[in-house]
Design a protein around this motif. Structure first.
Motif, mmCIF file in Angstrom:
data_model
loop_
_atom_site.group_PDB
_atom_site.id
_atom_site.type_symbol
_atom_site.label_atom_id
_atom_site.label_comp_id
_atom_site.label_asym_id
_atom_site.label_seq_id
_atom_site.Cartn_x
_atom_site.Cartn_y
_atom_site.Cartn_z
ATOM 1 N N VAL A 148 1.118 -1.110 0.072
ATOM 2 C CA VAL A 148 0.133 -0.015 0.083
ATOM 3 C C VAL A 148 0.865 1.095 0.044
ATOM 4 N N VAL A 149 0.766 1.962 -0.980
ATOM 5 C CA VAL A 149 1.279 3.352 -0.788
ATOM 6 C C VAL A 149 0.545 4.345 -0.581
ATOM 7 N N VAL A 150 0.615 5.143 0.705
ATOM 8 C CA VAL A 150 -0.338 5.889 1.394
ATOM 9 C C VAL A 150 0.034 7.268 0.786
ATOM 10 N N GLU A 151 1.050 7.604 0.642
ATOM 11 C CA GLU A 151 1.401 9.066 0.058
ATOM 12 C C GLU A 151 2.779 8.856 -0.590
ATOM 13 N N ALA A 152 2.775 9.580 -1.792
ATOM 14 C CA ALA A 152 4.217 9.563 -2.289
ATOM 15 C C ALA A 152 4.120 10.886 -3.506
ATOM 16 N N GLY A 153 5.345 11.558 -3.268
ATOM 17 C CA GLY A 153 5.498 12.621 -4.310
ATOM 18 C C GLY A 153 5.990 11.942 -5.550
ATOM 19 N N ALA A 154 6.170 12.939 -6.304
ATOM 20 C CA ALA A 154 6.600 12.740 -8.038
ATOM 21 C C ALA A 154 7.784 11.620 -8.083
ATOM 22 N N ARG B 225 2.479 -8.924 -7.181
ATOM 23 C CA ARG B 225 1.934 -8.443 -5.933
ATOM 24 C C ARG B 225 0.838 -7.472 -6.189
ATOM 25 N N THR B 226 -0.200 -7.612 -5.435
ATOM 26 C CA THR B 226 -1.349 -6.516 -5.447
ATOM 27 C C THR B 226 -0.586 -5.078 -4.930
ATOM 28 N N VAL B 227 -0.739 -4.181 -5.504
ATOM 29 C CA VAL B 227 -0.481 -2.720 -5.037
ATOM 30 C C VAL B 227 -1.783 -1.814 -5.046
ATOM 31 N N PHE B 228 -1.751 -1.145 -3.742
ATOM 32 C CA PHE B 228 -2.843 -0.231 -3.665
ATOM 33 C C PHE B 228 -2.308 1.189 -3.609
ATOM 34 N N ALA B 229 -3.137 2.166 -4.079
ATOM 35 C CA ALA B 229 -2.458 3.555 -3.797
ATOM 36 C C ALA B 229 -3.769 4.310 -3.352
ATOM 37 N N VAL B 230 -3.268 5.069 -2.187
ATOM 38 C CA VAL B 230 -4.332 5.994 -1.284
ATOM 39 C C VAL B 230 -4.707 7.247 -2.118
ATOM 40 N N PRO B 231 -5.561 7.679 -2.396
ATOM 41 C CA PRO B 231 -6.135 9.049 -2.917
ATOM 42 C C PRO B 231 -6.001 9.853 -2.095
ATOM 43 N N CYS C 282 1.087 8.690 -5.977
ATOM 44 C CA CYS C 282 -0.103 7.833 -5.758
ATOM 45 C C CYS C 282 -0.977 7.881 -7.075
ATOM 46 N N HIS C 283 -1.444 9.116 -7.410
ATOM 47 C CA HIS C 283 -2.292 9.236 -8.570
ATOM 48 C C HIS C 283 -1.851 8.668 -9.903
ATOM 49 N N ARG C 284 -0.537 8.977 -9.914
ATOM 50 C CA ARG C 284 -0.085 8.537 -11.297
ATOM 51 C C ARG C 284 0.206 6.751 -11.370
ATOM 52 N N LEU C 285 0.355 6.495 -10.235
ATOM 53 C CA LEU C 285 0.304 4.745 -10.124
ATOM 54 C C LEU C 285 -1.044 4.341 -10.602
ATOM 55 N N VAL C 286 -2.132 4.776 -10.126
ATOM 56 C CA VAL C 286 -3.320 4.542 -10.711
ATOM 57 C C VAL C 286 -3.728 4.931 -11.584
ATOM 58 N N ALA C 287 -3.364 5.952 -12.407
ATOM 59 C CA ALA C 287 -3.670 6.526 -13.771
ATOM 60 C C ALA C 287 -3.161 5.596 -14.790
ATOM 61 N N GLN C 288 -1.823 5.180 -14.350
ATOM 62 C CA GLN C 288 -0.788 4.407 -15.244
ATOM 63 C C GLN C 288 -1.191 2.883 -15.207
ATOM 64 N N GLY C 289 -2.201 2.418 -14.267
ATOM 65 C CA GLY C 289 -2.800 1.060 -13.991
ATOM 66 C C GLY C 289 -1.815 0.131 -13.417
ATOM 67 N N ARG C 290 -0.617 0.932 -12.447
ATOM 68 C CA ARG C 290 0.405 0.289 -11.829
ATOM 69 C C ARG C 290 -0.300 -0.130 -10.353
ATOM 70 N N ALA C 291 -1.457 0.456 -9.920
ATOM 71 C CA ALA C 291 -1.764 0.302 -8.609
ATOM 72 C C ALA C 291 -3.548 0.389 -8.660
ATOM 73 N N GLN C 292 -4.086 -0.222 -7.622
ATOM 74 C CA GLN C 292 -5.326 -0.232 -7.647
ATOM 75 C C GLN C 292 -5.946 0.948 -6.622
ATOM 76 N N LEU C 293 -7.042 1.597 -6.960
ATOM 77 C CA LEU C 293 -7.371 2.561 -5.937
ATOM 78 C C LEU C 293 -7.660 2.089 -4.705
ATOM 79 N N MET C 294 -7.410 2.635 -3.564
ATOM 80 C CA MET C 294 -7.772 1.937 -2.386
ATOM 81 C C MET C 294 -8.915 2.864 -2.087
ATOM 82 N N VAL C 295 -10.200 2.182 -1.873
ATOM 83 C CA VAL C 295 -11.473 2.642 -1.740
ATOM 84 C C VAL C 295 -11.751 2.658 -0.013
ATOM 85 N N HIS C 296 -11.321 1.349 0.439
ATOM 86 C CA HIS C 296 -11.637 1.363 1.951
ATOM 87 C C HIS C 296 -10.430 0.843 2.596
ATOM 88 N N PRO C 297 -10.009 1.265 3.748
ATOM 89 C CA PRO C 297 -9.073 0.676 4.488
ATOM 90 C C PRO C 297 -8.811 -0.680 4.810
#
Length: 415
Positions: free
Chosen positions: A276-282, A298-304, A315-330
């Protein structure tokens, strides 16, 4: 370099492994390899797999004196990975021997074992009962040995439960800390191990919440296990060793360095069933961990986060590039980790972490005056142990109630 005829060295390695069932020559040679080769060195990993650690080491010593011809021929004969192109492999082997050469004459296995013994570190070996099997997925980039400081043995000794790696920015926001705390709390409730890197920011939040929840947590260091880093997290890392393990692949005495932080990220990714990537700068190192996790399947989640937050760009780029799933619920990370092991988890309907209601937190907040105080002084004033006071302060810091500065702990200005 190898321990033939050195009884003291043999006893030292048996003491470090805690077992007389290991081959001490192989163990000592692996330790020597860990001194000579940097973490993740694929040429070293391939040589060891194809020739065995002792024969590979002897072959490299011979190559230093006589050139790589004999070693290359042996590698081709044994079918070492990459030798289907002998010319290309020969070039890679030549470069490898040249980068190992400066360290070969200084591979003091005895000194490494003594440094490990001084801090009570345990030597973990591949195929040993304490070895965490998940790192084998790294193939030739897998660690040659691991060193562990723990009150509970090793990762494998804890029954091999599912694991969630929680990583993120060192310069996190309050919202990021709260998200990391909630995710870690749910992960702990589900019985999962919490893995992170022991750094400031999101890593520290994950470890501290896991400790407070009584969960097993593992910190992977970029230097030796005797080099607890960063300095501000030393007490926390000692708490990790009490509740889980502090581990490293570099030998004791190794200083942390930028490239070793990047190398250790692959271990964080491998040890977790989910990252799980909670926060990440560029340019955050957490993105490197996510990349390794993705390569391992492995499954990768990114927190919006807020689209205006620099801490959420990665985090947003990981999701936009399809490299992580958006974490909807903790709860999703724990559920995915358990599912990765073929199980199911009843997701707890836990309420958000409200540290204001924790009695220990209330006691340390009451004990804090206008000036900064040390943990020892706060423990005395609040009537708590130093360990409990440290945990309470960390939980209060997550909610922005306290801050730690040069002079010690104080309430935040906003409170």
């Amino acid at each position: 370099m190898t321990p033939h005829g050195e009884p003291g060295l043999l006893e030292a390695v048996l003491r470090a492994t805690g077992s007389r069932d290991v081959d001490p020559v192989v163990a000592c040679t692996r330790v020597a390899w860990s001194v000579v080769a940097e973490p993740g060195d694929a040429i070293a990993g391939g040589l060891i797999e194809g020739l065995g650690p002792a024969a590979a080491f002897e072959g490299v010593l011979g190559a230093v004196d006589d050139g790589i011809g004999g070693l290359l021929a042996l590698c081709v004969e044994r079918g070492v990975a990459g030798t289907d192109d002998p010319t290309g492999y020969g070039r890679a082997l030549t470069k490898a021997v040249e980068r190992w050469r400066p360290r070969l004459a200084h591979a003091d296995v005895g000194a490494v074992l003594a440094a490990a013994d001084a801090v009570g570190a345990r030597l973990l070996l591949p195929d040993g009962p304490a070895w965490p099997r998940a790192v084998d997925d790294l193939g030739h980039h897998a660690p040659l040995v691991l060193w562990s400081r723990s009150s509970h043995g090793s990762v494998a000794d804890w029954g091999d439960p599912p694991a969630v790696s929680v990583v993120g920015s060192r310069a996190n926001t309050v919202a990021g800390s709260e998200a990391a705390a909630d995710i870690t709390s749910r992960t702990a409730d589900a019985g999962c191990v919490v893995v992170s890197g022991g750094a400031y920011g999101i890593d520290a939040t994950a470890h501290r919440v896991a400790i407070a929840a009584g969960a097993t947590t593992v910190a992977v260091l970029a230097g030796g296990v005797d080099q607890l880093y960063p300095a501000g997290n030393v007490e926390m890392l000692r708490g990790v060793a009490q509740r889980g393990a502090v581990i490293a692949e570099s030998p004791p005495g190794t200083r942390p360095s930028r490239w070793r932080f990047l190398a250790r990220n692959r271990l964080i990714a491998a040890l977790g069933d989910v990252t799980v990537v909670v926060e990440a700068g560029a340019r955050s190192g957490a993105l490197n961990t996510a990349h390794h996790a993705g390569q391992l399947g492995r499954t990768v989640f990114a927190v919006p986060g807020a689209f205006s937050s620099a801490a959420s760009v990665g985090c947003h780029r990981l999701v936009a590039q399809g490299r992580a799933q958006l974490m909807v619920h903790p709860d999703e990370a724990a559920a995915a980790a358990v599912a990765h092991r073929g199980g199911e988890v009843a997701l707890p309907s836990a309420t958000p972490l409200l540290v204001h209601d924790d009695p220990d937190v209330l006691r340390v907040l009451d004990a804090l005056g206008r000036r900064s105080l040390s943990v020892d002084e706060l423990a005395r004033r609040s009537g708590l142990s130093v360990a409990d006071a440290t945990d309470a302060l960390a939980l209060a810091q997550i909610q922005g109630l306290t801050q730690h500065g040069v002079g010690g702990w104080s309430r935040t200005a906003a409170r």
